[in-house]
Motif scaffolding. Structure first.
Motif, mmCIF file in Angstrom:
data_model
loop_
_atom_site.group_PDB
_atom_site.id
_atom_site.type_symbol
_atom_site.label_atom_id
_atom_site.label_comp_id
_atom_site.label_asym_id
_atom_site.label_seq_id
_atom_site.Cartn_x
_atom_site.Cartn_y
_atom_site.Cartn_z
ATOM 1 N N PRO A 131 0.900 -1.284 -0.075
ATOM 2 C CA PRO A 131 -0.001 0.094 -0.019
ATOM 3 C C PRO A 131 0.899 1.256 -0.063
ATOM 4 C CG PRO A 131 -0.676 -1.750 1.756
ATOM 5 C CD PRO A 131 0.579 -1.961 1.212
ATOM 6 N N LYS A 132 0.416 2.196 -0.961
ATOM 7 C CA LYS A 132 1.214 3.567 -0.962
ATOM 8 C C LYS A 132 0.477 4.401 -0.270
ATOM 9 C CE LYS A 132 3.991 2.530 -4.892
ATOM 10 N NZ LYS A 132 3.398 1.003 -5.118
ATOM 11 N N GLU A 133 0.508 5.648 0.456
ATOM 12 C CA GLU A 133 -0.049 6.467 0.930
ATOM 13 C C GLU A 133 -1.103 7.273 -0.032
ATOM 14 O OE1 GLU A 133 2.065 9.495 3.241
ATOM 15 O OE2 GLU A 133 3.491 8.014 3.518
ATOM 16 N N GLU A 134 -2.350 7.258 0.549
ATOM 17 C CA GLU A 134 -3.550 8.111 -0.074
ATOM 18 C C GLU A 134 -3.773 7.448 -1.517
ATOM 19 O OE1 GLU A 134 -2.834 12.151 -0.022
ATOM 20 O OE2 GLU A 134 -1.971 11.937 2.037
ATOM 21 N N LYS A 135 -3.457 6.167 -1.922
ATOM 22 C CA LYS A 135 -3.823 5.521 -3.040
ATOM 23 C C LYS A 135 -4.543 4.279 -2.957
ATOM 24 C CE LYS A 135 0.070 7.441 -6.021
ATOM 25 N NZ LYS A 135 1.084 6.902 -6.694
ATOM 26 N N ASN A 136 -5.396 4.025 -3.800
ATOM 27 C CA ASN A 136 -6.096 2.706 -3.792
ATOM 28 C C ASN A 136 -5.142 1.434 -4.104
ATOM 29 O OD1 ASN A 136 -8.393 4.142 -3.414
ATOM 30 N ND2 ASN A 136 -9.062 4.360 -5.647
ATOM 31 N N VAL A 137 -5.540 0.348 -3.211
ATOM 32 C CA VAL A 137 -4.417 -0.542 -3.143
ATOM 33 C C VAL A 137 -4.940 -1.398 -4.273
ATOM 34 C CG1 VAL A 137 -3.474 -2.759 -2.103
ATOM 35 C CG2 VAL A 137 -4.404 -0.718 -0.538
ATOM 36 N N GLU A 138 -3.670 -1.587 -5.367
ATOM 37 C CA GLU A 138 -3.889 -2.376 -6.539
ATOM 38 C C GLU A 138 -3.680 -3.599 -6.468
ATOM 39 O OE1 GLU A 138 -1.160 0.281 -8.550
ATOM 40 O OE2 GLU A 138 -2.298 1.736 -8.326
ATOM 41 N N PRO A 139 -4.154 -4.625 -7.546
ATOM 42 C CA PRO A 139 -3.884 -5.865 -7.280
ATOM 43 C C PRO A 139 -2.487 -5.974 -7.764
ATOM 44 C CG PRO A 139 -5.616 -5.494 -8.870
ATOM 45 C CD PRO A 139 -5.311 -4.181 -8.461
ATOM 46 N N ASP A 140 -1.839 -7.227 -7.197
ATOM 47 C CA ASP A 140 -0.449 -7.606 -7.543
ATOM 48 C C ASP A 140 0.029 -8.240 -8.538
ATOM 49 O OD1 ASP A 140 2.407 -7.639 -7.130
ATOM 50 O OD2 ASP A 140 2.035 -8.097 -4.952
ATOM 51 N N GLU A 141 0.827 -7.933 -9.750
ATOM 52 C CA GLU A 141 1.077 -8.765 -10.710
ATOM 53 C C GLU A 141 2.145 -9.871 -10.386
ATOM 54 O OE1 GLU A 141 -0.851 -8.206 -13.335
ATOM 55 O OE2 GLU A 141 -1.937 -6.637 -12.411
ATOM 56 N N VAL A 142 3.038 -9.562 -9.654
ATOM 57 C CA VAL A 142 3.870 -10.544 -8.930
ATOM 58 C C VAL A 142 3.539 -11.665 -8.214
ATOM 59 C CG1 VAL A 142 6.223 -10.492 -7.814
ATOM 60 C CG2 VAL A 142 5.269 -8.155 -8.532
ATOM 61 N N LEU A 143 4.297 -12.737 -8.969
ATOM 62 C CA LEU A 143 4.110 -14.095 -8.184
ATOM 63 C C LEU A 143 5.031 -14.252 -6.963
ATOM 64 C CD1 LEU A 143 3.458 -16.724 -10.904
ATOM 65 C CD2 LEU A 143 1.863 -16.038 -9.034
ATOM 66 N N TRP A 144 4.308 -14.400 -5.931
ATOM 67 C CA TRP A 144 5.315 -14.765 -4.480
ATOM 68 C C TRP A 144 5.287 -16.208 -4.297
ATOM 69 C CZ3 TRP A 144 7.944 -10.578 -2.781
ATOM 70 C CH2 TRP A 144 7.504 -9.361 -3.161
ATOM 71 N N PRO A 145 6.447 -16.447 -3.574
ATOM 72 C CA PRO A 145 6.725 -18.027 -3.087
ATOM 73 C C PRO A 145 5.311 -18.388 -1.915
ATOM 74 C CG PRO A 145 8.601 -16.828 -2.566
ATOM 75 C CD PRO A 145 7.743 -15.713 -3.082
ATOM 76 N N VAL A 146 4.974 -17.375 -1.150
ATOM 77 C CA VAL A 146 3.914 -17.806 -0.372
ATOM 78 C C VAL A 146 2.966 -16.448 -0.077
ATOM 79 C CG1 VAL A 146 5.129 -16.840 1.570
ATOM 80 C CG2 VAL A 146 3.587 -18.638 2.090
ATOM 81 N N TYR A 147 1.433 -16.877 0.326
ATOM 82 C CA TYR A 147 0.739 -15.822 0.253
ATOM 83 C C TYR A 147 -0.131 -15.805 1.810
ATOM 84 C CZ TYR A 147 0.994 -14.919 -4.409
ATOM 85 O OH TYR A 147 1.409 -14.495 -5.852
ATOM 86 N N VAL A 148 -0.393 -14.646 2.469
ATOM 87 C CA VAL A 148 -1.152 -14.530 3.535
ATOM 88 C C VAL A 148 -2.311 -13.952 3.497
ATOM 89 C CG1 VAL A 148 -0.908 -13.665 5.905
ATOM 90 C CG2 VAL A 148 1.017 -14.498 5.004
ATOM 91 N N GLU A 149 -3.287 -14.670 3.933
ATOM 92 C CA GLU A 149 -4.777 -14.015 3.845
ATOM 93 C C GLU A 149 -4.946 -13.865 5.603
ATOM 94 O OE1 GLU A 149 -9.551 -15.175 3.227
ATOM 95 O OE2 GLU A 149 -8.123 -16.680 2.784
ATOM 96 N N LEU A 150 -5.508 -12.705 5.679
ATOM 97 C CA LEU A 150 -5.694 -11.775 7.113
ATOM 98 C C LEU A 150 -7.105 -11.982 7.278
ATOM 99 C CD1 LEU A 150 -3.199 -8.823 6.623
ATOM 100 C CD2 LEU A 150 -2.900 -10.996 7.887
ATOM 101 N N THR A 151 -7.393 -11.958 8.637
ATOM 102 C CA THR A 151 -8.936 -12.178 8.784
ATOM 103 C C THR A 151 -9.580 -10.627 8.380
ATOM 104 O OG1 THR A 151 -8.146 -11.129 10.993
ATOM 105 C CG2 THR A 151 -8.668 -13.453 10.954
ATOM 106 N N ASN A 152 -8.923 -9.641 8.051
ATOM 107 C CA ASN A 152 -9.755 -8.476 7.399
ATOM 108 C C ASN A 152 -9.888 -8.648 5.998
ATOM 109 O OD1 ASN A 152 -7.089 -8.036 6.264
ATOM 110 N ND2 ASN A 152 -6.711 -6.224 7.604
ATOM 111 N N GLY A 153 -9.607 -9.859 5.381
ATOM 112 C CA GLY A 153 -9.988 -10.033 4.066
ATOM 113 C C GLY A 153 -9.051 -9.947 2.981
ATOM 114 N N LYS A 154 -7.956 -9.220 3.385
ATOM 115 C CA LYS A 154 -6.722 -8.685 2.687
ATOM 116 C C LYS A 154 -5.764 -9.846 2.353
ATOM 117 C CE LYS A 154 -6.908 -3.946 3.857
ATOM 118 N NZ LYS A 154 -6.144 -2.820 4.278
ATOM 119 N N ILE A 155 -5.326 -10.202 1.158
ATOM 120 C CA ILE A 155 -4.295 -11.033 0.956
ATOM 121 C C ILE A 155 -2.946 -10.360 0.539
ATOM 122 C CG2 ILE A 155 -3.753 -13.017 -0.740
ATOM 123 C CD1 ILE A 155 -6.424 -13.692 -0.545
ATOM 124 N N TYR A 156 -1.742 -10.781 1.003
ATOM 125 C CA TYR A 156 -0.488 -10.440 0.414
ATOM 126 C C TYR A 156 0.609 -11.405 -0.010
ATOM 127 C CZ TYR A 156 -1.803 -5.699 2.552
ATOM 128 O OH TYR A 156 -2.414 -4.547 2.648
#
Length: 473
Positions: free
Chosen positions: A256-281
């Motif tokens: 997340p960058k300040e004051e900008k809408n969070v955009e979908p990530d194009e990068v493929l990562w080794p592992v993903y974390v889903e948080l209880t607030n619904g966000k996935i990083y």
């Protein structure tokens, strides 16, 4: 302590590690506050200093308390007259057995972390205690998503006000040079290093000292220094490996960058974390800094220890467990005596050192049939540490622990310089948090200990124009 008191008795120290932790540069800051460094030293040094100490390098396989016997993993057995269990605690991992989840508790896990970080662009840190705080502050050149279950950072030590005071340090681009670490580090060479590698990686090593990150290069692959995004009031719901995530066909988020809408990530990562607030990083790996659990497992089988709610071995005010001739000290034990109104147990280096020293005194007294008073270090909770390069002192019920609604807080804060909070109840000081060079620790320690009625001073207690020390010295 035992070796000094009983120079003619055989004392065995059983440890899985080829090194021992020694307290160095010890300094008594005030009556109750102690500052010291923790240094790794070869265990052979202990035998040289005290000829009656024998160091046995092996893990414990089983304890048979009714026979007064310990069986070690290398197939040997040892008899004991008195036994003190100081096996510490293990990191409480959010997910066991996942190769992308690292727990940090001891020197070995810190080194594994450093190796992983060197190739990383983004990590997720989960947890809100001392290790998480230090970690997030020390990492640079790597994006950090910090997931905490509380509203504010550092919930173990601070309230939201102190967190607000510290946050600017997290986002500052220019980092001041850290104060040089006085502690010398002992590194193993040759056979001992091989021995350490051979030791199973899931064995808990010796716990980290208060400035464990010193001397570790906590740098990722990127050129920027600090990039931390905090996700509050959430926990980790699920962890997906890359293939699982692709099959899910869900969207992960960019940093997340300040004051900008969070955009979908194009990068493929080794592992993903889903948080209880619904966000996935997506990230390179996850650091689980979610506290510790007492390391009691090797001792419970076949022994009827009384165990505390937090999983530690219950000890009475002489550090005795519920089984005859067995004592416990440090992170493995749970203080089950009626504590002083301004002391509580916290699994910290300072308390582990005090408990170990006091347990030895109790073992000596019991052996000689003498009576012993409770050690004065348990009168007042007092801890000094460093966060974000600020000196931090916490005293008594510094977060109003157990005081219910019947208390009030007084604050004094100078941005970027100091943060002073006192917890008052019925006109008496019950606790304090001091961040920065306040020079108030000794005065406040005395005021909490002597429970003087301070109602008459009101707000002037924290008035910077009044030299409070002159009043109460």
């Amino acid at each position: 302590k035992l070796a000094m008191e009983f120079p003619s008795e055989d004392i065995s120290l059983m440890t899985t590690s080829p090194v021992i932790k020694a307290v160095t540069n010890f300094k008594q800051v005030s009556k109750k506050l102690e500052e010291f460094d923790v240094e790794e030293q070869p265990s052979s040094l202990l035998g040289k200093r005290y000829p009656n100490i024998k160091v046995i390098q092996s893990g414990v396989k089983q304890l048979k308390s009714d026979e007064h016997k310990i069986f070690t993993e290398d197939g040997k057995e040892y008899m004991y007259e008195k036994l003190c269990l100081c096996a510490g605690a293990k990191p409480k991992l959010i997910f066991e057995g996942n190769p992308y989840v690292l727990g940090i508790r001891d020197t070995d896990s810190a080194q594994a972390f450093q190796k992983n970080l060197a190739q990383s662009e983004r990590i997720v840190v989960v947890g809100n205690g001392g290790i998480a705080l230090e970690l997030v502050y020390e990492i640079h050149g790597c994006e950090v998503i910090w997931a905490i279950k509380d509203k504010a950072i550092g919930n173990t030590f601070f309230d939201a006000g102190a967190a607000e005071f510290l946050i600017p340090k997290l986002t500052a681009e220019n980092r001041e040079t850290p104060i040089e670490c006085k502690r010398t580090k002992y590194t193993m060479e040759g056979s001992e290093e091989k021995e350490r590698r051979r030791a199973a990686s899931d064995k808990p090593g010796s716990a980290l000292g208060p400035d464990w990150h010193e001397g570790l290069c906590l740098k990722g692959t990127k050129e920027f220094s600090h990039k931390v995004h905090i996700e509050t009031l959430c926990e980790v719901k699920k962890i997906y490996l890359q293939q699982e995530f692709i099959q899910l066909q869900r969207t992960s988020l960019t940093f997340p960058k300040e004051e900008k809408n969070v955009e979908p990530d194009e990068v493929l990562w080794p592992v993903y974390v889903e948080l209880t607030n619904g966000k996935i990083y997506g990230c390179d790996f996850i650091v689980s800094a979610t506290g510790v659990v007492p390391n009691v497992k090797p001792f419970l089988d076949g022994n009827s220890f009384a165990v505390g709610e937090d999983g530690g071995l219950n000890v009475d005010k002489h550090m005795r467990t519920s089984l005859p001739d067995i004592y416990a000290a440090g992170d493995i034990c749970t203080a089950s005596w009626e504590p002083s109104p301004v002391w509580h147990q916290m699994r910290l280096w300072t308390q582990a050192r005090q408990m170990g020293w006091y347990a030895a005194k109790c073992m000596v007294a019991d052996t000689l049939g003498e009576s012993i008073d409770m050690d004065f270090s348990f009168e007042l909770f007092a801890h000094v540490t460093k966060f974000f390069n600020y000196k931090v002192v916490v005293l008594g019920k510094y977060n109003a622990q157990g005081l219910g609604l019947d208390h009030e807080l007084m604050l004094r804060c100078t941005k970027g310089q100091e943060y002073v909070k006192v917890v008052m109840q019925n006109g008496r000081m019950m606790g304090a948090v001091l961040i920065g060079e306040t020079d108030l620790e000794e005065t406040f320690e005395n005021l909490i200990l002597n429970q003087m009625d301070l109602s008459a001073y009101g707000e002037d207690l924290l008035n910077p124009d009044i030299d409070i020390e002159d009043y109460f010295d």
